[in-house]
Scaffold this active site. Structure first.
Site, mmCIF file in Angstrom:
data_model
loop_
_atom_site.group_PDB
_atom_site.id
_atom_site.type_symbol
_atom_site.label_atom_id
_atom_site.label_comp_id
_atom_site.label_asym_id
_atom_site.label_seq_id
_atom_site.Cartn_x
_atom_site.Cartn_y
_atom_site.Cartn_z
ATOM 1 N N GLU A 499 0.859 -1.325 0.215
ATOM 2 C CA GLU A 499 -0.187 0.011 -0.324
ATOM 3 C C GLU A 499 0.756 0.983 -0.169
ATOM 4 O O GLU A 499 0.301 2.192 -0.408
ATOM 5 C CB GLU A 499 -0.931 -0.081 0.881
ATOM 6 C CG GLU A 499 -1.972 -0.858 0.984
ATOM 7 C CD GLU A 499 -2.900 -0.676 -0.180
ATOM 8 O OE1 GLU A 499 -3.062 -0.560 -0.629
ATOM 9 O OE2 GLU A 499 -3.192 -2.667 -0.309
ATOM 10 N N HIS A 505 3.548 6.304 -5.191
ATOM 11 C CA HIS A 505 2.627 7.080 -6.388
ATOM 12 C C HIS A 505 2.154 8.140 -6.743
ATOM 13 O O HIS A 505 2.659 8.181 -7.588
ATOM 14 C CB HIS A 505 2.390 5.468 -7.565
ATOM 15 C CG HIS A 505 1.924 5.970 -8.543
ATOM 16 N ND1 HIS A 505 1.081 5.183 -9.574
ATOM 17 C CD2 HIS A 505 2.694 6.555 -9.532
ATOM 18 C CE1 HIS A 505 1.024 5.612 -10.484
ATOM 19 N NE2 HIS A 505 2.244 6.014 -10.769
HETATM 20 ZN ZN LIG Z 1 -2.786 -2.916 -4.744
#
Ligand SMILES: [Zn+2]
Length: 712
Positions: A499, A505
């Site tokens: 996660e 990201h």
């Molecule tokens: Zn994921």
């Protein structure tokens, strides 16, 4: 103009339980007293959870939709000739109120919900879908977008702006904006029929699954289950006003209890209930529905100018075409099935050694695999957990790896309001000390939280809007008793790294336009940064830094580390084969042309698997066509391959790091600059190849899963 669906919600349902907040009412007026009325004045525009009340969401969402629609209409009706600035950029600036409200609402309904909020969610779902349609089917708006798109060569746009124009234009076209009025009418009709059939599939499957629960009148049939499982089975029977014991079915073909049920006849009967749940020839039989759904989807694709449904769905994905996805899956099959065959042989050896006198069948797999696991791969959670204290894993593992790779640092901010007392907020700073993002984590299980783990954003990064990212991670790790340390399993450690990969990201996003920012990428790409980040959990320099005994601070003994590594390859042949088989079924159904006749589900399924050398007696697909709800009831049609595709990317990417000195700032910075910061600002296949120096290949995936030695 963004989509308001929560991107990474792992499949899960709200657990019923101790929920007390009274229903929120939606009729409150919307005005300056509503905390969503204006952008938050908190650092990073963090949601003011100290001021937000349940009753604030619905009026803000409704006012947000009205506001966005008015903004969109103003763009569409602008008397000035269409320009990139007054149309495409203007669209990027719309819907801010709705974004603020929906982001907070999505976070809270996912992780800390109550019946009042659930009601708002149900009330607003259809309105939000209609709202999206009203935008993409606005003919005047599309005319402006199309006019700009036509002149794109002469506009001298920068690369990100060109990408935005392409993405916007494609979205309109893929939604049917280019069709004649008669075809638009036909499209709406098909959309309606498909939605109705999809709904009908879900309803039938729900009942079929319920009806197919395994019933035992005699407790001895359940030999092997633990006391609490037997109690749960008795309770399930009571809940249905039945005598005896009931084992309700999970979505998948294999059922978790099959790993421990000792009576072979029980296993077989239970498995067959699962396998045949949707094929009883009664009102809940789904085969007719899926045959029609496949046909209608193919017809819709044809109307939109595509050879089949998968070609339409994959147009904006990294794989781009069904052929590319099929080729990729084909490359996995030999290694996966050879390894599954070897695992099957290990299992048959156990059966024979115990003088079982029968041939391995799918209902035996988990039961004997569990014995193989204990003999060959045993990893005792109780032995391992003292080395994984949650806070230590977070700060000396997850954060530490990110600091080594990217130079970022973390400081807890107790002054940022949170939606629940267990949630923690961290300010993230860049290597040069500049503020980068706000990161929340909400790790402990609650009854009013969705199952699984996920990441999402409260505020998306955008230079155009002047916003820095505010992202969060949610999981369901066991909460310790007060004063006790939170000791977690290695699976949970991996979840935290996963996660956090999504979070990176989002946090590294450095784009102009919000709709191209961070994790707003294709489905077959979005799991790549997260799965990639999992690799650092076992990377020696990271692992040794966090895997320390919570009492003694001793490092984990080498033989225990070796067991963790080995356990990661257990049963990988089976798992990969059942996934590929399901993904293959999905793709075969959705590459049927509109001209194909209605398929007979069983024959079609058998043929499709046979063609791909996946018709294996002991390894059935993870989902059979008749209960494959991802593709018929959900939005994963022609998309189930995406999980595997992203795994290819993460392993291929990690191979690059291995080839280039691993965990270094230089490697991290390059990856961040060329991939993680770039969201959807470039064609994803090109972006990846530019960073990697070549297209991704499947070999590292086979290697890291321990499949290469038996592959070809
Ligand atoms: Zn994921």
């Amino acid at each position: 103009m963004r989509k308001y669906m929560t991107a990474f919600l792992a499949s899960g349902v709200i657990a019923a339980g101790t929920i007390s907040t009274p229903a929120a009412t939606g009729d409150a007026a919307f005005g300056p007293s509503n905390p969503f009325y204006a952008p938050s004045t908190l650092p990073f525009q963090a949601p003011p959870f100290d001021k937000i009340k349940d009753a604030d969401y619905q009026p803000a969402i409704e006012a947000g939709m009205a506001q966005e629609l008015a903004e969109i209409e103003a763009i569409a009706d602008n008397p000035a000739p269409p320009t990139f600035e007054n149309t495409i950029v203007a669209m990027e600036k719309t819907g801010r109120l709705l974004q603020r409200a929906m982001a907070a609402f999505g976070g809270v309904t996912g992780a800390n919900t109550n019946p009042g909020l659930q009601k708002v969610r149900a009330d607003e779902a259809a309105k939000l879908a209609e709202h999206q349609d009203a935008i993409v089917l606005n003919a005047k708006l599309f005319a402006r977008v199309a006019a700009i798109y036509k002149q794109r060569e002469t506009l001298k746009l920068d690369a990100e702006s060109q990408r935005l124009l392409q993405v916007d234009y494609d979205n309109f076209v893929r939604s049917g904006a280019n069709l004649s009025d008669a075809d638009k009418t036909e499209l709406k009709k098909l959309n309606g029929e498909i939605a109705t059939l999809s709904e009908s599939f879900s309803t039938k499957l729900l009942d079929a699954t319920k009806n197919a629960a395994f019933v035992a009148t005699d407790k001895s049939a359940l030999d092997g289950l633990g006391d609490s499982q037997i109690a749960a089975a008795a309770q399930a029977a009571q809940g249905r006003n039945q005598q005896g014991y009931v084992l309700p079915l999970q979505n998948t073909t294999q059922q978790p209890q099959l790993g421990s049920l000792r009576v072979r006849a029980t296993r077989q009967a239970f498995f067959e209930k699962s396998w045949n749940r949707g094929e009883q020839g009664d009102a809940n039989d789904t085969r007719d529905v899926i045959a029609h759904l496949a046909q209608l989807r193919a017809q819709r694709a044809q109307l939109l100018g595509f050879p089949n449904h998968a070609a339409w769905k994959l147009g904006d994905q990294m794989a781009k075409t069904p052929e590319a996805a099929l080729k990729f899956m084909g490359a996995l099959v030999p290694g996966a099935t050879a390894r599954a065959a070897a695992e099957g042989k290990d299992i048959q050896d156990v059966i024979d050694a115990q003088k079982g006198g029968f041939k391995l069948e799918p209902w035996d797999w988990d039961f004997y695999a569990e014995q193989v696991r204990k003999a060959k791969y045993d990893l005792n959670d109780a032995e391992v957990k003292p080395y994984f204290e949650l806070n230590n894993v977070l700060e000396n593992g997850v954060f530490y790896a990110a600091r080594q790779l990217y130079g970022i640092s973390f400081k807890e901010r107790k002054d940022i309001p949170v939606y629940q007392a267990d949630v923690r907020a961290f300010e993230v700073s860049d290597a040069d000390g500049k503020p980068l993002a706000l990161f929340y984590c909400d790790y402990f299980k609650r009854d009013n939280k969705n199952g699984g783990a996920w990441m999402d954003s409260f505020v998306p990064q955008s230079k155009l809007l002047g916003t820095l990212p505010v992202v969060y991670n949610v999981a369901n790790l066991p909460k310790p008793a007060p004063g006790e340390p939170a000791l977690i399993s290695f699976t949970d450690v991996t979840t935290m790294f996963h996660e956090f990969g999504h979070a990176l990201h989002g946090m590294f996003a450095n784009t102009e336009y919000p709709s191209l920012s961070g994790t707003a990428t294709a489905r077959d790409f979005v799991e790549f940064p997260s799965q990639f980040n999992e690799h650092w959990a076992l990377y020696p320099a990271v692992f040794n830094h966090y895997a320390k005994h919570y009492k003694t601070n001793e490092p984990m003994p080498a033989e225990l580390v070796a067991k963790i590594r080995k356990a990661a390859t257990f049963n990988q042949g089976y798992k990969l084969t059942e996934l590929v088989a399901a993904a293959e079924l999905d793709m075969q159904w959705h590459t049927l042309p509109a001209s194909a006749p209605l398929q007979r589900s069983d024959a079609f399924e058998k043929q499709s698997l046979e063609k791909m050398h996946l018709l294996l007696s002991a390894v059935p697909p993870r989902y059979r066509s008749s209960y494959f709800s991802h593709i018929w009831g959900g939005d994963y049609s022609a998309g189930y391959y995406a999980y595997l595709w992203a795994e290819m990317l993460e392993d291929d990417a990690y191979q690059w790091f291995e080839d280039h000195d691993g965990l270094t700032r230089a490697n991290g910075d390059r990856f961040r600059q060329m991939v993680l910061s770039r969201g959807n600002t470039e064609d994803l296949a090109k972006m990846y190849a530019a960073w990697r120096g070549k297209d991704p290949s499947v070999e590292p995936m086979l290697k890291y899963r321990g499949l290469q030695e038996s592959g070809h």
